[in-house]
Scaffold this active site. Sequence first.
Site, PDB file in Angstrom:
ATOM      1  N   ARG A   1     -18.043  -8.824   4.665  1.00  0.00           N
ATOM      2  CA  ARG A   1     -17.287  -9.829   5.444  1.00  0.00           C
ATOM      3  C   ARG A   1     -17.899 -10.033   6.827  1.00  0.00           C
ATOM      4  NH1 ARG A   1     -10.906  -9.173   3.839  1.00  0.00           N
ATOM      5  NH2 ARG A   1     -11.243  -9.983   1.773  1.00  0.00           N
TER       6      ARG A   1
ATOM      7  N   LYS B   1      -0.162 -10.517 -13.213  1.00  0.00           N
ATOM      8  CA  LYS B   1       1.120 -11.141 -13.596  1.00  0.00           C
ATOM      9  C   LYS B   1       1.030 -12.653 -13.774  1.00  0.00           C
ATOM     10  CE  LYS B   1       3.407  -8.270 -10.349  1.00  0.00           C
ATOM     11  NZ  LYS B   1       3.375  -8.773  -9.011  1.00  0.00           N
TER      12      LYS B   1
ATOM     13  N   GLY C   1      -9.913 -11.105  -4.920  1.00  0.00           N
ATOM     14  CA  GLY C   1     -10.514  -9.823  -4.528  1.00  0.00           C
ATOM     15  C   GLY C   1     -11.036  -9.028  -5.710  1.00  0.00           C
TER      16      GLY C   1
ATOM     17  N   GLY D   1      -6.229 -14.448  -1.490  1.00  0.00           N
ATOM     18  CA  GLY D   1      -5.047 -15.326  -1.490  1.00  0.00           C
ATOM     19  C   GLY D   1      -5.413 -16.760  -1.145  1.00  0.00           C
TER      20      GLY D   1
END
Length: 393
Positions: free
Chosen positions: A36, A197, A348, A371
């Site tokens: 990053r 999920k 991720g 996200g």
Amino acid sequence: MNKRSITNADFAGKTVLVRVDFNVPKRGEVISDDSRIRAALPTLCLLSNGGAKVVICSHFGRPAGQVVEQMRMQPIRKRLSEILNRPVLDAGGPNGTQPAKIVSQLGAGDFALLENLRFEPGEEENDKNFSKHLASLADLFVNDAFGAAHRAHASTTGVAKHIPAYAGLLMEREITVLGRSLESSTDATVAIIGGAKVADKIQVLHHLSKKVDTILIGGGMVAAFYVAQNNQGGATVVTETDLLAAEDVLNANGAKVILPSDVLTASEFSKSSPASIWESNNVPNDELILDIGPRSSKKYAQVISLAKRIIWNGPMGVFEWPAFANGSIAVANAVAANNKATSVVGGGSTAEIIGSLNLGDKITHVSTGGGASLEFLEGKTLPGVAALIDATG
Ligand code: AMP
């Protein structure tokens, strides 16, 4: 990209506040992966080489508005300085009078790094005064933190109300490449969606179902899709909401949805639990579905090999456990092997799989945003992007 890029700004001699995403993984004091930090270098070097005074800011971890010693930016500042081979001053703060004092000492091309933005409660509250304080440190603002662009915080949206706000090079690349993957095209486009999920991925499935030709399903949501097709979902709990969501995607009249024809299961959710293979219509109701099966891996690889555009978000199984990693490995290898396709990988865990197999340079774009990339693929407007100056503005 419909936002103004820093490459179009006149920043020589100006002080530029750059929001980056330096939320790097750390083990104790050691940074275990500095990608990053490296991802922000093109923007930081462009500004410094062009004569800007560069004030860098980022969050790290979740200190929840308080100073947490283990979450200080010092180790990150040290690593950044090593990579740049240049001093990076400690600008302190992030609030208070110290940052302005340090910034006033900067010369053209110099760097300073603010203390963890989330030590200040005003950051996550998108507080007006903290936004103004950040803006008061610079003439221009550059947002290069795509990974934080789905959050409306002081350093991602608030500050942009007070000084001209531009997209950094990493932000620009993320928006351009992810955006292009969703543009309408006659190219065969395959989306591979997995993860834990259904609830986390339902919006992305809905959006992609209108945008792509084929969706390959993996991960924990396979059970919900099986039940929606009147098959056995095994012991995985399928809530009413998951079931309705899966039915919705199957009945959406959009992309062709392909489910695994076989799966790997275990009797317990445990790393040491041995794997069994079952046909999709035969999964015992005391077995948990933990990966796609070998026949499905082959089928998915074949579909991927014919695609011209590929979007992948979410592992096919519990890839952290070797017995349930093969589906994700097969998909990763197939995406990497298709060198005629444009491939975009987000999330991720998915980026971690690509990284662990050293396949990063065979993928067109591995998004730095977990996200944020998911919300982008859901078709949402990211507040941190919306806050930037329009290209036509
Ligand atoms: P996500 O961040 O939503 O992409 O989800 C990643 C997580 O999903 C990983 O930690 C995987 O272990 C987990 N996962 C993938 N497949 C399954 C599955 N069949 N059952 C439970 N967890 C899964």
